[in-house]
Scaffold this motif. Sequence first.
Motif: not given
Length: 401
Positions: A212-227
């Motif tokens: 779950a924590q790894g998935m949270t990191s992936i989501v946040m990194l993906a959002q940052t990359a999209a920005v």
Amino acid sequence: MEQPRVVDEPIWMRTLIGWHIVFWVLLAMTFAVSFSADFSTGRRIVYTIAIVVAGATYQFVGLPAITSRRRSQSYSYRIVLIACLMVLVALYPQSVFLMFIASAQMWLLCERIREAAAFSVLLVVGVGTAQLWSAGWGWDAFWSILPWMAVSLVVSLLFGIWIERVITQSEQRAELIRELQSARDELAEAHHSAGVMAERERMAREIHDTLAQGMTSIVMLAQTAAVELQRGGTDGAAARLAAIEDTARENLAEARALVAAFTPVALSEATLTEVLRRQAERFAAETGVDVRVSLDLPDEEVAALPQAQQVVLLRSAQEALANVRKHAAATQVLITLGISDDGVWIEIRDDGTGFTPSAAEFGYGLAAMRGRVEESGGSVQVESAPGQGTRVQVLIPAEDA
């Protein structure tokens, strides 16, 4: 090993075949021995009829009464048996040894001790009267027969009462065994259910602390990359994508280890100190928070800690960092690993927004951390206040460290 099965039938029924054989053997022996007596034709016919009636009554009335426990049949059978035995003893006194099986059946067919005692008295009096008739109704015969009647009655009563007590105790023990077996089955089911629930909680904690924590990191990194892509920052986006790939690979390895119930992949490849520093570096790269790791004990002492305790310390640090990421809005985090007289401990301190600790007791992450630590004999302390940051300390007692 398979436990013996408790049979729910009376103990008499378990030995019914033996009593059946004894009855027919004694009846046949009595009839065979009677041919040595000098009987007249009339007496021989009457004696034979009495034998046949006794056997037929046992077969068609006595046995059904024993198996069905019908009181009317049992009364009829015992009265006929006593009458037949009186005839046999009157015609041939040596037939008296049939009292052995007859006396036992008086008790076999009874439901109360008083009833069995009454039939035992009737049996002894009837057979004694038959012996007295055979001896010619004299006083000498009466006084010679009386001691035998008294002894037979006392032995029959004492033996019958003793057997009845033994049977009652056996039935009580059988009932106790049934209750114990039932309690054992219920306890085994409860232990199984508890084990299933404990395993589910363990899996839930592991999934929360890793996947779950790894998935949270992936989501946040993906959002940052999209920005960053929207802003045209390809270099930053590439770095974020590389971090996503690393996190996903680590999550995949953790998932495989979780399915196989292994030690966390990170600890199987490095020491706890190295893993904590990698976690700090990754967290800083993903969030921009300044994360430092401080050791208050040598690396060799850290490496000497039991593997299970290292897992608890690592998972506690991961959960604390996950909470910082989600809620704290901190700029600095300090992870300290040390040992004292009380035991080995790890502390995670941040300068974030803080919270009211009592409100956090209902969160799954903190509850999972506390459950994991308490299973290892340790304790968790949370100190925080709105606007004053948070301090989480996990302590494993010295006797367990």
